[in-house]
Structure formats: structure tokens, C-alpha cells
Motif scaffolding. Sequence first.
Motif, PDB file in Angstrom:
ATOM      1  N   TYR A 188      30.459  47.187  50.730  1.00  0.00           N
ATOM      2  CA  TYR A 188      30.837  48.122  51.636  1.00  0.00           C
ATOM      3  C   TYR A 188      30.778  49.588  50.471  1.00  0.00           C
ATOM      4  N   ASP A 189      31.268  49.313  49.452  1.00  0.00           N
ATOM      5  CA  ASP A 189      31.548  50.413  48.458  1.00  0.00           C
ATOM      6  C   ASP A 189      30.128  50.845  47.902  1.00  0.00           C
ATOM      7  N   GLU A 190      29.056  50.141  48.033  1.00  0.00           N
ATOM      8  CA  GLU A 190      27.909  50.423  47.298  1.00  0.00           C
ATOM      9  C   GLU A 190      27.095  51.225  48.110  1.00  0.00           C
ATOM     10  N   PRO A 191      26.499  52.395  47.389  1.00  0.00           N
ATOM     11  CA  PRO A 191      25.786  53.467  48.236  1.00  0.00           C
ATOM     12  C   PRO A 191      24.656  52.790  49.208  1.00  0.00           C
ATOM     13  N   MET A 192      24.399  53.174  50.368  1.00  0.00           N
ATOM     14  CA  MET A 192      23.204  52.979  50.948  1.00  0.00           C
ATOM     15  C   MET A 192      21.848  53.157  50.207  1.00  0.00           C
ATOM     16  N   MET A 193      20.972  52.611  50.685  1.00  0.00           N
ATOM     17  CA  MET A 193      19.531  52.893  49.987  1.00  0.00           C
ATOM     18  C   MET A 193      18.877  54.164  50.504  1.00  0.00           C
ATOM     19  N   GLU A 194      18.446  55.007  49.816  1.00  0.00           N
ATOM     20  CA  GLU A 194      17.571  56.176  50.264  1.00  0.00           C
ATOM     21  C   GLU A 194      16.398  55.931  50.791  1.00  0.00           C
ATOM     22  N   VAL A 195      16.101  56.340  51.769  1.00  0.00           N
ATOM     23  CA  VAL A 195      14.502  56.147  52.317  1.00  0.00           C
ATOM     24  C   VAL A 195      13.707  57.424  52.124  1.00  0.00           C
ATOM     25  N   SER A 196      12.734  57.229  51.537  1.00  0.00           N
ATOM     26  CA  SER A 196      11.822  58.513  51.364  1.00  0.00           C
ATOM     27  C   SER A 196      10.564  58.291  51.864  1.00  0.00           C
ATOM     28  N   TRP A 197      10.024  59.193  52.803  1.00  0.00           N
ATOM     29  CA  TRP A 197       8.633  58.896  53.218  1.00  0.00           C
ATOM     30  C   TRP A 197       7.278  59.403  52.574  1.00  0.00           C
ATOM     31  N   SER A 198       6.698  58.681  52.206  1.00  0.00           N
ATOM     32  CA  SER A 198       5.369  58.938  51.474  1.00  0.00           C
ATOM     33  C   SER A 198       4.575  59.795  52.472  1.00  0.00           C
ATOM     34  N   PRO A 199       3.717  60.478  52.098  1.00  0.00           N
ATOM     35  CA  PRO A 199       2.846  61.507  52.783  1.00  0.00           C
ATOM     36  C   PRO A 199       2.236  60.629  54.090  1.00  0.00           C
ATOM     37  N   ILE A 200       1.494  59.362  53.609  1.00  0.00           N
ATOM     38  CA  ILE A 200       0.751  58.638  54.444  1.00  0.00           C
ATOM     39  C   ILE A 200       1.665  57.905  55.409  1.00  0.00           C
ATOM     40  N   ALA A 201       2.971  57.657  55.106  1.00  0.00           N
ATOM     41  CA  ALA A 201       3.861  57.030  56.174  1.00  0.00           C
ATOM     42  C   ALA A 201       4.306  58.238  57.132  1.00  0.00           C
ATOM     43  N   ALA A 202       4.443  59.398  56.630  1.00  0.00           N
ATOM     44  CA  ALA A 202       5.061  60.484  57.486  1.00  0.00           C
ATOM     45  C   ALA A 202       3.840  60.890  58.544  1.00  0.00           C
ATOM     46  N   GLN A 203       2.740  60.460  57.984  1.00  0.00           N
ATOM     47  CA  GLN A 203       1.459  60.972  58.917  1.00  0.00           C
ATOM     48  C   GLN A 203       1.529  60.031  60.109  1.00  0.00           C
ATOM     49  N   GLN A 204       1.543  58.731  59.712  1.00  0.00           N
ATOM     50  CA  GLN A 204       1.368  57.493  60.588  1.00  0.00           C
ATOM     51  C   GLN A 204       2.414  57.465  61.288  1.00  0.00           C
ATOM     52  N   LEU A 205       3.824  57.819  60.983  1.00  0.00           N
ATOM     53  CA  LEU A 205       4.868  57.892  61.920  1.00  0.00           C
ATOM     54  C   LEU A 205       4.531  59.016  62.942  1.00  0.00           C
ATOM     55  N   ILE A 262      16.431  55.403  60.745  1.00  0.00           N
ATOM     56  CA  ILE A 262      15.718  54.731  59.755  1.00  0.00           C
ATOM     57  C   ILE A 262      16.158  55.380  58.508  1.00  0.00           C
ATOM     58  N   GLU A 263      16.261  56.555  58.368  1.00  0.00           N
ATOM     59  CA  GLU A 263      16.859  56.987  57.151  1.00  0.00           C
ATOM     60  C   GLU A 263      18.115  56.856  56.709  1.00  0.00           C
TER      61      GLU A 263
END
Length: 162
Positions: free
Chosen positions: A120-137, A161-162
Motif C-alpha cells: 500500500y505504501d508503494e506509489p501507484m504506477m504512472e500511466v502515460s498515453w502514447s500519441p497513437i493510444a491517445a488517438q485510438q482512445l 485509467i490514469e
Amino acid sequence: VWVLYVFHENTNTLRQPKSLARRVQQQGRVPLWQGLCMKVAPPRCPELRVGVLACRTPHRPNPVGLSLAKVVEVKASEGLLVLSGLDVIDGTPCLDLKPYLPSFEALPDSSVPQWVQRSYDEPMMEVSWSPIAAQQLALLLDGESLTLEPFASGDELKQAIE
């Protein structure tokens, strides 16, 4: 609300007939889970092995799960209950719903093993969107075939999601 459900994709249930066939003990009672994987590595502590009943793995000798969810909407006329925060997959069979009673079930003085607290103390993973993934979403969200429930908007879905 508490949701009691079946881990219908539980891989251990597929092994159960094989493990029953390998039972060789002649005296005493042999547990039904003999031969099944009873220790797992928790996702955030891969160096550790713990018993399946000590963590939240879906790979259990008993395919019954319990999860706490938020009621988003009740559509009584349609027989529909919309929940959020439920950690199941689409199509998971629901066995029962129980009310959450904060005065009885919220235990602020409770404790957990140190390996659980570390996760629980470990930070959550960061989500970053590639340009293609952002476009597809964006294309998916602009289409009419995507159901967003329980989210009110595409932005709310993306934020979850983020």
C-alpha cells in the motif's frame, strides 16, 4: 455494497479433477485442494510467497470472491444496478449482494501484515498515453458503440485509467 461472486475464470478449478485423481493418501481425509498451487507471489511483492488465503489472488481452492463496491445508480424499472470499484471482469456471476455497514465493518484500529502495508505504501504506477493510444482512445470515445457506464464521460473513464 458487498458483492459475493464466483471467480469463473479461476485456473485452479480446472486443475481440481486432476488433483483429485492423484490423491494417494490411504488413511485420513485428504483436502480437496491437494495438488493445487497454494502459495503465490503478491503482485507488489514478487520476492515473497504467501498462502492463497492470505492475499487477494483469484487463484484459490474456493472460487468464491468478495468485493466492496459503490452503488452508482439503481434502475429498478430495468432491473439494473450500476456499481463502481468492483474488481471483477465482465460476465462474472454474482451470487449475492449485502449492505455495507460502516458502523460495524469499518475498523480503524485494525492492522495488516507488514508485506501488505509495504504494498500500500508503494506509489501507484504512472500511466502515460502514447500519441497513437491517445488517438485510438479518442476515436473509441467519439464512436457510439462504447458503453461508458458507470462513467459519466470519456474524461472520467480516462481519469480512472490514469
